[in-house]
Write a protein that holds these residues in place. Structure first.
Motif, PDB file in Angstrom:
ATOM      1  N   GLU A  81     -18.489  42.761  18.964  1.00 46.46           N
ATOM      2  CA  GLU A  81     -19.292  41.563  18.756  1.00 46.46           C
ATOM      3  C   GLU A  81     -18.421  40.307  18.756  1.00 46.46           C
ATOM      4  O   GLU A  81     -17.268  40.337  18.336  1.00 46.46           O
ATOM      5  N   ALA A  82     -19.017  39.215  19.216  1.00 42.44           N
ATOM      6  CA  ALA A  82     -18.469  37.882  19.030  1.00 42.44           C
ATOM      7  C   ALA A  82     -19.389  37.132  18.085  1.00 42.44           C
ATOM      8  O   ALA A  82     -20.565  37.479  17.936  1.00 42.44           O
ATOM      9  N   CYS A  83     -18.855  36.114  17.443  1.00 44.61           N
ATOM     10  CA  CYS A  83     -19.628  35.293  16.503  1.00 44.61           C
ATOM     11  C   CYS A  83     -19.510  33.843  16.953  1.00 44.61           C
ATOM     12  O   CYS A  83     -18.404  33.307  17.068  1.00 44.61           O
ATOM     13  N   VAL A  84     -20.656  33.216  17.221  1.00 44.33           N
ATOM     14  CA  VAL A  84     -20.677  31.810  17.624  1.00 44.33           C
ATOM     15  C   VAL A  84     -21.465  31.030  16.576  1.00 44.33           C
ATOM     16  O   VAL A  84     -22.649  31.296  16.348  1.00 44.33           O
ATOM     17  N   GLY A  85     -20.790  30.098  15.927  1.00 48.67           N
ATOM     18  CA  GLY A  85     -21.420  29.298  14.888  1.00 48.67           C
ATOM     19  C   GLY A  85     -21.695  27.890  15.373  1.00 48.67           C
ATOM     20  O   GLY A  85     -20.889  27.301  16.094  1.00 48.67           O
ATOM     21  N   ARG A  86     -22.835  27.355  14.978  1.00 56.97           N
ATOM     22  CA  ARG A  86     -23.210  25.972  15.317  1.00 56.97           C
ATOM     23  C   ARG A  86     -23.717  25.281  14.057  1.00 56.97           C
ATOM     24  O   ARG A  86     -24.510  25.850  13.311  1.00 56.97           O
ATOM     25  N   GLY A  87     -23.231  24.070  13.844  1.00 60.39           N
ATOM     26  CA  GLY A  87     -23.649  23.367  12.646  1.00 60.39           C
ATOM     27  C   GLY A  87     -23.204  21.933  12.658  1.00 60.39           C
ATOM     28  O   GLY A  87     -22.978  21.325  13.717  1.00 60.39           O
ATOM     29  N   VAL A  88     -23.037  21.377  11.461  1.00 59.04           N
ATOM     30  CA  VAL A  88     -22.699  19.964  11.295  1.00 59.04           C
ATOM     31  C   VAL A  88     -21.597  19.832  10.253  1.00 59.04           C
ATOM     32  O   VAL A  88     -21.687  20.427   9.169  1.00 59.04           O
ATOM     33  N   MET A  89     -20.577  19.064  10.594  1.00 57.35           N
ATOM     34  CA  MET A  89     -19.572  18.682   9.621  1.00 57.35           C
ATOM     35  C   MET A  89     -20.086  17.458   8.875  1.00 57.35           C
ATOM     36  O   MET A  89     -20.252  16.387   9.481  1.00 57.35           O
TER      37      MET A  89
END
Length: 228
Positions: A32-40
């Motif tokens: 598996e790979a993990c791709v995170g998306r969010g806001v600093m």
């Protein structure tokens, strides 16, 4: 085979929150790979004299010179086997700072690749793996991960030396999962023992897991460093 983080933490890995276990269980064995998306919520830097230091790091995607609030970002963790046969995990962060977006410029990147060396995670920083940093990993009382940087070595061509900490900084990163907002949280500070705060960020993100046994070429370093 377990992930490099599980091997480094040993029995402590089981103390991580289950969502943190999945995130740091990324590896060739998990597929598996993990791709995170969010806001600093904030990206900060120290006094004016830190800017040249950060700008130099920007040239090889080692440091982020920009600052801002509510900055969208992506973090991509893909497992792959490097040219030396080592299991490696990418930690590539891309930041879309508003002023750069308005100018039509590409996001700022902070590249890192991690391998396991004698039971400890070793972090290679930058597009050419110029800087090798020993990492100390611990689990906090709430099932979060605490990462602290230790000794650093610089490698470039025939030149190789232990980087003087007088001219560098020590990073301390806290990452945890919150059941309240169903998100990952991250808080990083880089400090120099004499000059104080250099750089830091704080943010939240969510992740998706993808089937993967290799990393996209765009995330891999341009040069693989054999020296530890």
């Amino acid at each position: 085979m377990t992930s490099i983080f599980e091997q480094a933490l040993g029995d402590e890995f089981a103390r991580l929150h289950p969502m943190m276990q999945r995130r740091f269980g990324v590896g060739l064995d998990s597929g598996e790979a993990c791709v995170g998306r969010g806001v600093m919520s904030s990206i900060r830097r120290g006094p004016w004299w830190t800017v040249p230091f950060l700008q130099i790091g920007r040239l090889r995607n080692i440091l982020v010179p920009d600052v801002g609030r509510d900055v969208p970002f992506v973090i991509e963790n893909y497992p792959y086997r490097d040219g030396l046969g080592r299991e490696t995990v990418t930690f590539v962060r891309s930041y879309t700072v508003p002023r750069r977006r308005r100018a039509g410029r590409r996001p700022v990147r902070f590249d890192a690749t991690m391998v396991l060396d004698e039971g400890r995670v070793l972090d290679y920083l930058g597009t050419h793996q110029h800087l090798a940093v020993d990492l100390d990993l611990t689990v906090d009382a709430h099932g979060g991960l605490v990462l602290r940087s230790e000794a650093q070595r610089f490698h470039e061509g025939p030149v190789s030396f232990r980087f003087p900490m007088l001219f560098s900084g020590r990073a301390e990163l806290h990452e945890w999962w919150s059941d309240d907002d169903r998100s990952f949280h991250v808080d990083l500070e880089v400090r120099n023992h004499r000059f104080g705060f250099l750089f830091g960020y704080r943010g939240t993100f969510t992740c998706e897991w993808l089937a993967a046994s290799d990393a996209p070429s765009r995330l891999k370093p341009r040069r693989t460093e054999a020296r530890l």
